[in-house]
Write an enzyme that holds these catalytic residues in place. Sequence first.
Site, short mmCIF file in Angstrom:
data_model
loop_
_atom_site.label_atom_id
_atom_site.label_comp_id
_atom_site.label_asym_id
_atom_site.label_seq_id
_atom_site.Cartn_x
_atom_site.Cartn_y
_atom_site.Cartn_z
N CYS A 118 3.70 -6.60 27.21
CA CYS A 118 4.80 -5.70 26.87
C CYS A 118 5.94 -6.47 26.24
O CYS A 118 6.44 -7.42 26.83
CB CYS A 118 5.30 -4.96 28.11
SG CYS A 118 6.75 -3.94 27.82
N GLY A 119 6.36 -6.06 25.07
CA GLY A 119 7.40 -6.80 24.36
C GLY A 119 8.80 -6.33 24.63
O GLY A 119 9.75 -6.88 24.11
#
Length: 292
Positions: A118-119
Amino acid sequence: MGRLTVSRRVTRITLDGVNRQRPDTVAVEEPLEIRVAGSPLSVTMRTPGHDVELSAGFLVSEGVIHRGDQFARAIHCGGPGTGGADGNTYNVLDLTLAPGVTLPSPDIARNFYTTSSCGVCGTASIEAVEKVSCYDVSGDGIQVEAVDLAGFPDRLREGQKVFEKTGGLHAAALFDVASGELLVVREDVGRHNAVDKVVGWALLNDRLPLRGTVLQVSGRVSFELVQKAVMAGIPILSAVSAPSSLAIELAERAGLTVAGFVRGGSMNLYTRPDRILVPSTTPALAETSGVR
């Protein structure tokens, strides 16, 4: 720094009762702390290699810079001349921006921890991560033949050298539509890192905005991948798997084309289908059931 894989002994179990131990090649995952002018900005879990591209692409995605001349240099802390007492682990990268470029504000440098899946973890709200791009992808008149787009996943797969050994990495590739050229392929344990590496490559080679290109990814399309494409001026995002609802909403607002389930001889076009040239002029038929 180029250590991409490690060997681990595993126990191989089969249902026919034949169990054995053997070595297995595993993709490396290590933390990278990104600093700007000595101040910590982010920590991301990544596959080592192309760290400067990853960090440069991250700054583009965060809206800190958008041109190659705004990026001055980068150095791994702990190396020769930096005063590091414990040697260089190559897991801390300090970036220097060009004179006159505004440094990230404390609001951006929020000490968030970014996982490899997840960025945008740690961001307080969707509004905070929906950055305003310097580039208008909605006005890009690019069109690509559906048959060419359908071939991009296989061409990406051919460039996944570490995945071939480990089966454990995501990948992103950039294609030039006019020439059909595969411009760059990058791999990483994180899908968002792979895209940041591609965008960072473009920044460092003065190719932003990436008009007339297609970003091909090996997995699904999440919100942050759409955001990264828009921030880099990429008009078409293609994936072998599905987009999320939020990814589609952002793509619609930005005028980005999203193609999902691009596999074999078919694909789903979720936004801006006018950019994909199909081999038939037969209008699309609306199905009443069984729509994926």
